[in-house]
Design a protein around this motif. Structure first.
Motif, PDB file in Angstrom:
ATOM      1  N   UNK A  58     -59.945  35.083  21.301  1.00  0.00           N
ATOM      2  CA  UNK A  58     -60.995  34.398  22.050  1.00  0.00           C
ATOM      3  C   UNK A  58     -62.092  33.879  21.129  1.00  0.00           C
ATOM      4  N   UNK A  59     -62.423  34.659  20.105  1.00  0.00           N
ATOM      5  CA  UNK A  59     -63.495  34.265  19.182  1.00  0.00           C
ATOM      6  C   UNK A  59     -63.129  33.021  18.373  1.00  0.00           C
ATOM      7  N   UNK A  60     -61.826  32.764  18.204  1.00  0.00           N
ATOM      8  CA  UNK A  60     -61.386  31.604  17.423  1.00  0.00           C
ATOM      9  C   UNK A  60     -60.778  30.518  18.313  1.00  0.00           C
ATOM     10  N   UNK A  61     -61.079  30.598  19.599  1.00  0.00           N
ATOM     11  CA  UNK A  61     -60.667  29.542  20.513  1.00  0.00           C
ATOM     12  C   UNK A  61     -59.202  29.536  20.874  1.00  0.00           C
ATOM     13  N   UNK A  62     -58.556  30.676  20.855  1.00  0.00           N
ATOM     14  CA  UNK A  62     -57.134  30.787  21.230  1.00  0.00           C
ATOM     15  C   UNK A  62     -56.967  31.914  22.242  1.00  0.00           C
ATOM     16  N   UNK A  63     -57.801  31.897  23.276  1.00  0.00           N
ATOM     17  CA  UNK A  63     -57.851  33.012  24.207  1.00  0.00           C
ATOM     18  C   UNK A  63     -56.850  32.990  25.340  1.00  0.00           C
ATOM     19  N   UNK A  64     -56.155  31.860  25.547  1.00  0.00           N
ATOM     20  CA  UNK A  64     -55.196  31.800  26.652  1.00  0.00           C
ATOM     21  C   UNK A  64     -53.807  32.194  26.167  1.00  0.00           C
ATOM     22  N   UNK A  65     -53.271  33.239  26.775  1.00  0.00           N
ATOM     23  CA  UNK A  65     -51.919  33.704  26.449  1.00  0.00           C
ATOM     24  C   UNK A  65     -50.981  33.255  27.558  1.00  0.00           C
ATOM     25  N   UNK A  66     -49.842  32.701  27.167  1.00  0.00           N
ATOM     26  CA  UNK A  66     -48.811  32.310  28.119  1.00  0.00           C
ATOM     27  C   UNK A  66     -47.474  32.808  27.589  1.00  0.00           C
ATOM     28  N   UNK A  67     -46.702  33.426  28.471  1.00  0.00           N
ATOM     29  CA  UNK A  67     -45.336  33.803  28.129  1.00  0.00           C
ATOM     30  C   UNK A  67     -44.416  32.714  28.637  1.00  0.00           C
ATOM     31  N   UNK A  68     -43.647  32.160  27.739  1.00  0.00           N
ATOM     32  CA  UNK A  68     -42.760  31.045  28.056  1.00  0.00           C
ATOM     33  C   UNK A  68     -41.320  31.545  27.959  1.00  0.00           C
ATOM     34  N   UNK A  69     -40.591  31.451  29.073  1.00  0.00           N
ATOM     35  CA  UNK A  69     -39.197  31.880  29.110  1.00  0.00           C
ATOM     36  C   UNK A  69     -38.297  30.662  28.972  1.00  0.00           C
ATOM     37  N   UNK A  88     -40.107  29.050  14.582  1.00  0.00           N
ATOM     38  CA  UNK A  88     -40.820  29.701  13.473  1.00  0.00           C
ATOM     39  C   UNK A  88     -41.907  28.799  12.885  1.00  0.00           C
ATOM     40  N   UNK A  89     -41.777  27.501  13.073  1.00  0.00           N
ATOM     41  CA  UNK A  89     -42.736  26.540  12.516  1.00  0.00           C
ATOM     42  C   UNK A  89     -43.842  26.164  13.499  1.00  0.00           C
ATOM     43  N   UNK A  90     -43.815  26.716  14.713  1.00  0.00           N
ATOM     44  CA  UNK A  90     -44.819  26.379  15.726  1.00  0.00           C
ATOM     45  C   UNK A  90     -45.958  27.394  15.663  1.00  0.00           C
ATOM     46  N   UNK A  91     -47.148  26.977  15.220  1.00  0.00           N
ATOM     47  CA  UNK A  91     -48.241  27.932  15.044  1.00  0.00           C
ATOM     48  C   UNK A  91     -48.725  28.570  16.347  1.00  0.00           C
ATOM     49  N   UNK A  92     -48.530  27.921  17.479  1.00  0.00           N
ATOM     50  CA  UNK A  92     -48.972  28.483  18.752  1.00  0.00           C
ATOM     51  C   UNK A  92     -48.103  29.664  19.189  1.00  0.00           C
ATOM     52  N   UNK A  93     -46.880  29.733  18.687  1.00  0.00           N
ATOM     53  CA  UNK A  93     -45.957  30.806  19.066  1.00  0.00           C
ATOM     54  C   UNK A  93     -46.242  32.023  18.194  1.00  0.00           C
ATOM     55  N   UNK A 107     -41.198  33.639  24.584  1.00  0.00           N
ATOM     56  CA  UNK A 107     -42.193  33.323  23.572  1.00  0.00           C
ATOM     57  C   UNK A 107     -43.569  33.736  24.063  1.00  0.00           C
ATOM     58  N   UNK A 108     -44.340  34.304  23.175  1.00  0.00           N
ATOM     59  CA  UNK A 108     -45.753  34.566  23.458  1.00  0.00           C
ATOM     60  C   UNK A 108     -46.529  33.451  22.770  1.00  0.00           C
ATOM     61  N   UNK A 109     -47.201  32.652  23.580  1.00  0.00           N
ATOM     62  CA  UNK A 109     -47.879  31.460  23.081  1.00  0.00           C
ATOM     63  C   UNK A 109     -49.386  31.643  23.243  1.00  0.00           C
ATOM     64  N   UNK A 110     -50.150  31.368  22.181  1.00  0.00           N
ATOM     65  CA  UNK A 110     -51.608  31.405  22.233  1.00  0.00           C
ATOM     66  C   UNK A 110     -52.135  29.990  22.119  1.00  0.00           C
ATOM     67  N   UNK A 111     -52.949  29.593  23.101  1.00  0.00           N
ATOM     68  CA  UNK A 111     -53.551  28.257  23.128  1.00  0.00           C
ATOM     69  C   UNK A 111     -55.005  28.370  23.564  1.00  0.00           C
ATOM     70  N   UNK A 114     -55.108  25.905  29.451  1.00  0.00           N
ATOM     71  CA  UNK A 114     -53.893  25.427  30.098  1.00  0.00           C
ATOM     72  C   UNK A 114     -53.593  23.980  29.712  1.00  0.00           C
ATOM     73  N   UNK A 115     -54.618  23.187  29.496  1.00  0.00           N
ATOM     74  CA  UNK A 115     -54.409  21.797  29.070  1.00  0.00           C
ATOM     75  C   UNK A 115     -53.657  21.757  27.733  1.00  0.00           C
ATOM     76  N   UNK A 116     -54.038  22.626  26.807  1.00  0.00           N
ATOM     77  CA  UNK A 116     -53.335  22.670  25.524  1.00  0.00           C
ATOM     78  C   UNK A 116     -51.910  23.188  25.715  1.00  0.00           C
ATOM     79  N   UNK A 117     -51.713  24.136  26.634  1.00  0.00           N
ATOM     80  CA  UNK A 117     -50.363  24.619  26.908  1.00  0.00           C
ATOM     81  C   UNK A 117     -49.502  23.504  27.494  1.00  0.00           C
ATOM     82  N   UNK A 118     -50.078  22.671  28.344  1.00  0.00           N
ATOM     83  CA  UNK A 118     -49.354  21.528  28.893  1.00  0.00           C
ATOM     84  C   UNK A 118     -48.884  20.612  27.760  1.00  0.00           C
ATOM     85  N   UNK A 119     -49.745  20.379  26.798  1.00  0.00           N
ATOM     86  CA  UNK A 119     -49.380  19.565  25.630  1.00  0.00           C
ATOM     87  C   UNK A 119     -48.278  20.242  24.819  1.00  0.00           C
ATOM     88  N   UNK A 120     -48.404  21.562  24.649  1.00  0.00           N
ATOM     89  CA  UNK A 120     -47.375  22.339  23.948  1.00  0.00           C
ATOM     90  C   UNK A 120     -46.022  22.178  24.648  1.00  0.00           C
TER      91      UNK A 120
END
Length: 150
Positions: A58-69, A88-93, A107-111, A114-120
Motif C-alpha cells: 500500500x505504501x508503494x501504490x500496489x495495494x490491490x491484490x487480485x487472484x487470477x485463475x 515470470x517476466x510480468x512484474x505485477x505477478x 496468479x497473485x497479482x498486485x496492482x 481495479x483500473x490497472x488490473x483491467x489493463x493487466x
C-alpha cells in the motif's frame, strides 16, 4: 538433517532477518562462532535462499491484490513452458502456481487499483495459449505471513 538449534535459527531469522550473529547467539545461549557456522551451512545447503525486505504494498501504490485463475485449453509442454516464461517476466505477478483441478494456474497479482488490473487483463488476454477463468478481488488481508512453521 536439522536439529533443534538449526530450527530455532531459521525461526528467529524468519521473524527478523536483520538479527546480528551476536543477537542470535545470545537468544540461543551460544557463542557467535557456532551460530555463524550453522548459518553458513544452512545457506549452503539451501535452507536459507535469500534475505529480503518485505515492503508494504500500500505504501508503494500496489495495494490491490487480485487472484487470477487461468486455464490452458491446449495443454501441451510447449504451451506450459511458454506461458510460465511470460508470467515470470510480468512484474505485477507476485506468485504463480501450477495447479491440478478446475484451473491450471493461479496468479497473485498486485496492482494500484481495479483500473490497472483491467489493463493487466487486456495485456494478459494477448497470450494465445490461455484464457482467464476467473478473477477474485481481495477486499482486505485477514492474515499475511511469510514465516514457514518449523
Amino acid at each position: 538433517m536439522l536439529d533443534e538449534t538449526d530450527l530455532r535459527i531459521l525461526s528467529l531469522l524468519q521473524q527478523n532477518a536483520k538479527l546480528t550473529i551476536k543477537e542470535l547467539a545470545e537468544a540461543l545461549h551460544l557463542t557467535t562462532s557456532p551460530v555463524f557456522e550453522r548459518i553458513k551451512r544452512l545457506e549452503k545447503e539451501g535452507y536459507i535462499n535469500n534475505y529480503v525486505a518485505l515492503v508494504n504494498p500500500e505504501k508503494v501504490g500496489r495495494g490491490q491484490v487480485v487472484f487470477c485463475n487461468v486455464s490452458m485449453p491446449v495443454y501441451t509442454t510447449e504451451n506450459i513452458e511458454t506461458f510460465e516464461k511470460i508470467v515470470r517476466q510480468m512484474p505485477q505477478v507476485m506468485e504463480c502456481y501450477h495447479l491440478a483441478g478446475m484451473v491450471d494456474y493461479q496468479l497473485k497479482v498486485l496492482v494500484r487499483d481495479i483500473k490497472e488490473y483491467d489493463s493487466f487483463l487486456k495485456t494478459f488476454a494477448e497470450i494465445p495459449m490461455v484464457k482467464v477463468h476467473s478473477s477474485v478481488v481481495v477486499l482486505h488481508d485477514v492474515k499475511y505471513s511469510t514465516e514457514i512453521p518449523l
